[in-house]
Design a protein around this motif. Structure first.
Motif, PDB file in Angstrom:
ATOM      1  N   GLN A 213      59.700 -11.611  69.667  1.00 46.68           N
ATOM      2  CA  GLN A 213      59.237 -10.508  68.820  1.00 46.68           C
ATOM      3  C   GLN A 213      57.806 -10.748  68.349  1.00 46.68           C
ATOM      4  O   GLN A 213      56.963  -9.844  68.422  1.00 46.68           O
ATOM      5  CB  GLN A 213      60.154 -10.351  67.610  1.00 46.68           C
ATOM      6  CG  GLN A 213      61.484  -9.709  67.892  1.00 46.68           C
ATOM      7  CD  GLN A 213      62.330  -9.636  66.632  1.00 46.68           C
ATOM      8  OE1 GLN A 213      62.717 -10.659  66.055  1.00 46.68           O
ATOM      9  NE2 GLN A 213      62.609  -8.429  66.181  1.00 46.68           N
ATOM     10  N   GLU A 217      54.821  -8.390  69.615  1.00 44.98           N
ATOM     11  CA  GLU A 217      54.165  -7.549  68.607  1.00 44.98           C
ATOM     12  C   GLU A 217      52.689  -7.913  68.454  1.00 44.98           C
ATOM     13  O   GLU A 217      51.867  -7.044  68.135  1.00 44.98           O
ATOM     14  CB  GLU A 217      54.895  -7.690  67.272  1.00 44.98           C
ATOM     15  CG  GLU A 217      56.265  -7.018  67.283  1.00 44.98           C
ATOM     16  CD  GLU A 217      57.066  -7.265  66.016  1.00 44.98           C
ATOM     17  OE1 GLU A 217      56.539  -7.956  65.101  1.00 44.98           O
ATOM     18  OE2 GLU A 217      58.220  -6.788  65.931  1.00 44.98           O
ATOM     19  N   ASP A 220      50.885  -6.037  71.074  1.00 44.91           N
ATOM     20  CA  ASP A 220      50.791  -4.636  70.645  1.00 44.91           C
ATOM     21  C   ASP A 220      49.684  -4.476  69.603  1.00 44.91           C
ATOM     22  O   ASP A 220      48.907  -3.507  69.636  1.00 44.91           O
ATOM     23  CB  ASP A 220      52.126  -4.180  70.066  1.00 44.91           C
ATOM     24  CG  ASP A 220      52.100  -2.718  69.657  1.00 44.91           C
ATOM     25  OD1 ASP A 220      52.042  -1.858  70.557  1.00 44.91           O
ATOM     26  OD2 ASP A 220      52.111  -2.440  68.437  1.00 44.91           O
ATOM     27  N   TYR A 221      49.589  -5.425  68.688  1.00 47.32           N
ATOM     28  CA  TYR A 221      48.515  -5.413  67.688  1.00 47.32           C
ATOM     29  C   TYR A 221      47.148  -5.482  68.367  1.00 47.32           C
ATOM     30  O   TYR A 221      46.236  -4.721  68.029  1.00 47.32           O
ATOM     31  CB  TYR A 221      48.718  -6.584  66.736  1.00 47.32           C
ATOM     32  CG  TYR A 221      47.519  -6.919  65.880  1.00 47.32           C
ATOM     33  CD1 TYR A 221      47.205  -6.162  64.750  1.00 47.32           C
ATOM     34  CD2 TYR A 221      46.690  -7.988  66.209  1.00 47.32           C
ATOM     35  CE1 TYR A 221      46.095  -6.466  63.965  1.00 47.32           C
ATOM     36  CE2 TYR A 221      45.590  -8.297  65.435  1.00 47.32           C
ATOM     37  CZ  TYR A 221      45.287  -7.539  64.310  1.00 47.32           C
ATOM     38  OH  TYR A 221      44.188  -7.847  63.544  1.00 47.32           O
ATOM     39  N   LEU A 257      58.722  -5.410  74.965  1.00 49.69           N
ATOM     40  CA  LEU A 257      57.680  -5.113  73.980  1.00 49.69           C
ATOM     41  C   LEU A 257      56.316  -4.982  74.641  1.00 49.69           C
ATOM     42  O   LEU A 257      55.500  -4.116  74.256  1.00 49.69           O
ATOM     43  CB  LEU A 257      57.647  -6.208  72.910  1.00 49.69           C
ATOM     44  CG  LEU A 257      58.818  -6.213  71.924  1.00 49.69           C
ATOM     45  CD1 LEU A 257      58.815  -7.498  71.097  1.00 49.69           C
ATOM     46  CD2 LEU A 257      58.743  -4.989  71.002  1.00 49.69           C
TER      47      LEU A 257
END
Length: 458
Positions: A213, A217, A220-221, A257
């Protein structure tokens, strides 16, 4: 012994392991090693390893002194169907009498191979992709970077800590291993490295979120937040199971993700299956464990086996944006290599042998067996299928990596008792179990016995 195991037993030298000389290396092997040191560059990966292969069959090989070894490395994931498989030998003889080198013009075998690969690709590429052939994993990653930049009009690439994607220009910029980088810079610009979810040694607190995770993430940031300087990213390049970085298999959530982050930002997702593909993880492609649809997939190693073969499969609409003749590669997919690759794929997908699902089951057996050693030096056993990493430590509580001298003693012990294992990992303390998918259970368990003895001897 069942029928499949009986068949597999015939695909290896029957006397393995056997040490012919009083000590290793024997006189002929020592002479060959000395000649190599005088005449060959030691920049190659295994140049200093005291191994001399003279003949090979399946998951076994002989040295010049007649010693016979069980190979748990499969040529670093290359020999998925074993060395010198009878069907491969037959294909080489037959194809060598018809056509071998054909430049890069059309030839029947390479086109047949491209069609076969398209049918075997994961969802998102299956029967809707175009293949670009190369000669090695490094070549394939070089081309993947060029193609990603061309079709997106962007220049940055995100790769991961612990990643290995090759050792040329663009590919070396993606790779993070110190040995491959130190003194060779400056590298291609525009590469951003992010944390890979190596849970055993993850640098961030995982109390509330998993390593997968956090790592997913974070990408993605980078891609979808202002002021991160990742404002021109063409592609994210990732190994679905990290290889040289330590045989690290993240949970499916990580790639899921990444896929979502790439979709939000219009970035391509490229999965590097050069080492983890070709059935090694119990699926044809490791990405198939995740349900993620990649935009490009690089392959190599086990597809070609005894001959060089690599390449990229990319979505058809992406390939349509690449100018004709812009990336020539003279020797890629010559007809001999293509014939061998087709034969390897036939062997891997033979429903009677069931080598790929067998790899998944056999891998579970291996992990349970190694954990059963209850060695104080085994910090973690991990992997998928027959791509297993055994992380060795000085202390399980502190996770201090096993000292290089002790890793060397383990390698010396197993080699001296007829087993070849190749370490990897960021500290060189992860022993790999990655034999040919055709290895018999008897040979595999005999090799594991020797490894267990090596651990006990420390």
């Amino acid at each position: 012994m069942n029928d499949i195991e009986s068949i597999l037993e015939t695909l290896h030298f029957p006397d393995a392991p056997k040490m012919a000389a009083g000590s290793y290396p024997g006189p002929r092997a020592a002479e060959a090693l000395a000649l190599s040191a005088r005449t060959e560059s030691m920049a190659r990966g295994g140049g200093r390893m005291p191994v001399v292969m003279d003949r090979a069959f399946g998951a076994t090989f002989k040295d010049p002194d007649g010693s016979t070894f069980i190979d748990l490395s499969a040529g670093v994931g290359v020999s998925s169907v074993g060395r010198c498989h009878p069907k491969v030998q037959k294909a080489i003889v037959e194809q060598s009498q018809q056509l071998m080198h054909a430049m890069e013009v059309n030839s029947t075998r390479r086109t047949e191979l491209a069609a076969r690969l398209a049918a075997l690709m994961p969802e998102g590429l299956r029967n809707d992709c175009i293949t670009f052939f190369a000669q090695s994993g490094s070549d394939a990653l070089e081309a993947a970077v060029k193609f990603a930049r061309r079709v997106t009009g962007r220049h940055q690439i995100i790769a991961f800590h612990g990643g290995y994607h090759g050792v040329w220009h663009a590919s070396n910029a993606l790779t993070t291993g110190t040995a491959y980088r130190k003194g060779y810079g400056p590298f291609m610009g525009g590469v951003i490295h992010a944390p890979y979810p190596y849970a055993y040694r993850f640098p961030f607190d995982t109390t509330h979120k998993s390593a997968e995770q956090i790592a997913g993430e974070y990408v993605d940031y980078l891609l979808n937040t202002p002021y991160t300087a990742a404002d021109d990213v063409a592609a994210v390049i990732v190994e679905p199971v990290q290889g040289e970085g330590g045989y690290v298999p993240p949970s499916p959530e990580f790639l899921q993700l990444l896929r979502k982050a790439c979709d939000r930002s219009g970035t391509l997702l490229i999965v590097d299956e050069v080492q983890c593909g070709a059935g090694r993880t119990g699926r044809m492609w490791a990405v198939e464990h995740t349900g993620v649809k990649p935009d490009m997939l690089t392959f190599g190693k086990g597809i070609g086996g005894d001959v060089p073969m690599a390449g990229i499969a990319m979505r058809s609409e992406l390939a349509a944006r690449i100018p004709d003749g812009s990336v020539p590669n003279t020797f890629a997919a010559n007809s001999l290599s293509a014939a061998v690759a087709l034969t390897n794929l036939e062997i891997l997908h033979d429903p009677e042998m069931g080598l790929i699902p067998r790899a998944e089951l056999l891998g579970q057996e291996v992990q349970e067996r190694v954990r059963g050693f209850q060695s104080p030096y085994v910090g973690e056993v991990r992997g998928k299928g027959l791509m297993i990493g055994i992380e060795l430590v000085e202390d399980k509580a502190t996770k201090e990596p096993l000292a290089p001298q002790k890793v060397g003693r383990i390698m010396e012990y197993v080699l001296g008792h007829g087993v070849l294992m190749v370490p990897c990992g960021r500290y060189g303390n992860v022993m790999r179990v990655m034999p040919s998918l055709t290895i018999s259970k008897r040979l595999l368990h005999r090799a594991l016995d020797v490894f267990g003895e090596a651990l006990a001897s420390l």
